[in-house]
Design an enzyme around this catalytic site. Structure first.
Site, PDB file in Angstrom:
ATOM      1  CG  ASP A 139      -2.031  -1.062   1.158  1.00 34.91           C
ATOM      2  OD1 ASP A 139      -2.278  -1.685   0.073  1.00 34.91           O
ATOM      3  OD2 ASP A 139      -2.289  -1.521   2.247  1.00 34.91           O
ATOM      4  CB  THR A 140       0.216   4.810  -0.915  1.00 33.76           C
ATOM      5  OG1 THR A 140      -0.367   4.501  -2.127  1.00 33.76           O
ATOM      6  CG2 THR A 140       0.877   5.869  -1.048  1.00 33.76           C
TER       7      THR A 140
END
Length: 311
Positions: A139-140
């Site tokens: 995930d970012t």
């Protein structure tokens, strides 16, 4: 005539027994799809330097060379030059240490500046005719180790390892509250949450998901009590760790999407600290580690340990 182009990805094998070339390639996990791409998109299959069809009879001592066709970048993915923290690289794989805040692949909200953009920029600059085959996404706002394959065949081999439980991923995370059990196994299916394209939830209608949670220590600081845990993924569902920790009643520190407060920490406190797999060619077990990033180290430094009470 040797038709190998030096800039194309190729693999070389030595034959040990008499075998039809097609069967030999199948033993090397070269799929029918890949063979079709080789035939029609610019690759080649050579025996002792000469092109042969898959019905050719191999003999011990023959040298087989598989030349893979050039790959095009995925639609919507453009190459960009940017910083990459390289942990390891050879002709087949690239291991990177991704910082928090960088997306792994482009999206509508982050079309550029992603790790995949920078990988493509690196490949283009070095004359590698491939696209970014991301084996393990993060995930970012999750930091840590990411594995990239330099060819679709290598990606296929590593994905097969995942399916066979030979590819291992471990994460370090901070979870809200104190956990008092040293080892917890979570086996809860995960599905999309209604009305959201991002959020997931535990649901009987979802896909099977399995996470092992190991307690490393309990801590407290001026704003909250939390536990440091190590997590091992047995499956790879979207947001798996975040959803499973919410279900456990201990969402990750900073993970406001899954019920935690973001006032104490600016992101979900989640870091991919280690991945391990068999090298796709040598079959040697390889382990790559990433230390805790500075924000998690600082948060830990501002806290003190609390005695663990076993249940």
């Amino acid at each position: 005539m040797n038709r190998i182009a030096n800039h194309l990805f190729q693999l070389d094998y030595e034959v040990e027994e008499q075998l039809i070339l097609r069967d030999f390639l199948a033993r090397k996990d070269i799929s029918k799809t890949t063979l079709t791409a080789i035939k029609y998109q610019g690759g080649d299959i050579l025996v002792n330097g000469h092109a042969q069809n898959v019905r050719y009879i191999l003999r011990p001592g023959d040298q087989v060379t598989v030349v893979f066709p050039p790959e095009q970048m995925s639609e919507g993915l453009k190459s960009e030059l940017g910083p990459l923290s390289v942990l390891y690289e050879d002709k087949t794989i690239l291991l990177l240490d991704k910082p928090a805040g960088q997306s792994t692949i482009p999206s509508r909200n982050h079309p550029s500046g992603t790790l995949a953009n920078f990988v493509c920029g690196k490949f283009e600059e070095e004359g590698i005719l491939s696209t970014a085959h991301i084996v393990t996404r993060l995930d970012t706002d999750t930091s840590g180790v990411i594995c990239v394959a330099k060819n679709r065949h290598i990606h296929h081999l590593l994905s097969k390892q995942m399916n066979e439980q030979l590819f291992h991923r471990r994460y370090t995370a901070f979870a809200e509250g104190h956990i008092n059990t040293s080892l917890i196994r979570i086996e809860q299916p995960i599905d999309r949450k209604e009305g959201s394209i991002i959020e997931r939830k535990v649901s009987a209608e979802g896909q099977y998901a399995k996470t092992d949670v190991t307690l490393l220590g309990n801590y407290v600081n001026d704003v909250q009590a939390f536990s440091v845990v190590e997590l091992k993924l047995h499956t790879g569902r979207t947001h798996q760790i975040r959803v499973h920790m919410q279900w456990l009643g201990h969402p990750l520190v900073g993970d406001d999407l899954y019920g935690a407060s973001s006032h104490q920490f600016a992101r979900q406190a989640l870091h991919c600290s280690s991945i391990s797999f068999l090298h796709p060619l040598t079959k040697e077990r390889m382990i790559f580690d990433s230390p805790l990033p500075s924000d998690m180290k600082y948060y830990l430094k501002q806290s003190k340990t609390v005695e663990i009470r076993s249940m």
